[in-house]
Design a protein around this motif. Structure first.
Motif, short mmCIF file in Angstrom:
data_model
loop_
_atom_site.label_atom_id
_atom_site.label_comp_id
_atom_site.label_asym_id
_atom_site.label_seq_id
_atom_site.Cartn_x
_atom_site.Cartn_y
_atom_site.Cartn_z
N GLU A 29 0.83 -1.21 0.00
CA GLU A 29 0.00 0.00 0.00
C GLU A 29 0.86 1.25 0.00
O GLU A 29 0.57 2.23 -0.71
N ASN A 30 1.91 1.25 0.78
CA ASN A 30 2.79 2.40 0.84
C ASN A 30 3.50 2.65 -0.49
O ASN A 30 3.82 3.79 -0.83
N SER A 31 3.71 1.58 -1.25
CA SER A 31 4.41 1.69 -2.53
C SER A 31 3.53 2.19 -3.66
O SER A 31 4.02 2.67 -4.68
N ILE A 32 2.22 2.06 -3.49
CA ILE A 32 1.30 2.45 -4.58
C ILE A 32 0.54 3.72 -4.26
O ILE A 32 -0.25 4.18 -5.10
N ASN A 33 0.75 4.29 -3.09
CA ASN A 33 0.07 5.54 -2.73
C ASN A 33 1.03 6.73 -2.85
O ASN A 33 2.23 6.59 -2.88
#
Length: 230
Positions: free
Chosen positions: A226-230
């Motif tokens: 999630e942190n990589s795609i936000n």
């Protein structure tokens, strides 16, 4: 969290036996996974961004339906959030870091926006020299970065039981943070956190998570994805 050592010693035989079972079924699994990956890769050739899980039988969801594995659950979560990402499952049962390095080019025909590297477990269970394993992990990361500098890379840390000796097991565990630091990639400290060494969350081979186990693994992975795609 470390593996529960008492459980590990009690399941050492099961782990070795499980590895033999996986090796015996590897040829069949390779065919099945190759067909699945081919289908998913074909489907992904669109404007969707790609999350590539690149690993062994853990990624391939050995023993259960692939959609119930942590990669499949990642796709379900992404779909539920209405995010335009396609998850590609590049898991192959029995895969080592050397094998992963040799087949990586095929998966880099399209740019992965996020690359989740889950390899090394089979190296550890087979007692492969850790210098070789670390070198292969570094080369895989280098190859991805060389072709796609903007790809976000997540390395899944692993631990193994001490059936190859406690020193080897300790060095194996320490290898992942060392690789992550050297290459400045995101590290999941332990992929099987709260699952590894717990019999009721693993198949009878003692290696591969059940559906319930994969749900826990997914919750471990998701914050990093999630942190990589936000």
């Amino acid at each position: 969290m470390q593996f529960h050592l008492n459980r590990l010693f009690n399941t050492a035989f099961l782990l070795i036996f499980g590895l033999a079972v996986v090796s015996c079924s590897e040829k069949k699994a390779e065919t099945t996974q190759a067909e699945t990956v081919t289908e998913k890769t074909t489907e992904s050739k669109s404007d969707q961004k790609i999350i590539l899980f690149f690993g062994n039988s853990l990624t391939a969801a050995y023993g259960i339906d692939q959609e119930d594995g942590f990669a499949g659950l990642t796709q379900k979560r992404i779909d539920s959030l209405g995010m335009d990402y396609k998850v590609i499952n590049g898991g192959l049962s029995g895969e080592t870091t050397a094998g992963g390095l040799s087949r990586l080019d095929w998966f880099l025909e399209d740019k992965p926006d996020v690359f989740v590297l889950e390899l090394g477990g089979n190296d550890g269970l087979r007692g492969i020299n850790l210098t070789e394993t670390k070198s292969n992990l570094l080369k895989i990361i280098d190859k991805v970065r060389s072709k796609f500098p903007d790809t976000k890379i997540i390395l899944a840390g692993m631990q193994i039981p001490p059936n190859m000796g406690q020193e080897y097991a300790s060095e194996f565990t320490a290898m992942y943070p060392a690789v992550a630091e050297e290459k400045n990639v995101t590290l999941i400290p332990f992929l099987l956190e709260n699952v590894g060494g717990i019999p009721e969350l693993n198949l009878p081979d003692g290696i591969h998570p059940t559906e319930a186990g994969h749900k826990i693994v997914f919750e471990t992975i998701w914050p990093y994805v999630e942190n990589s795609i936000n």
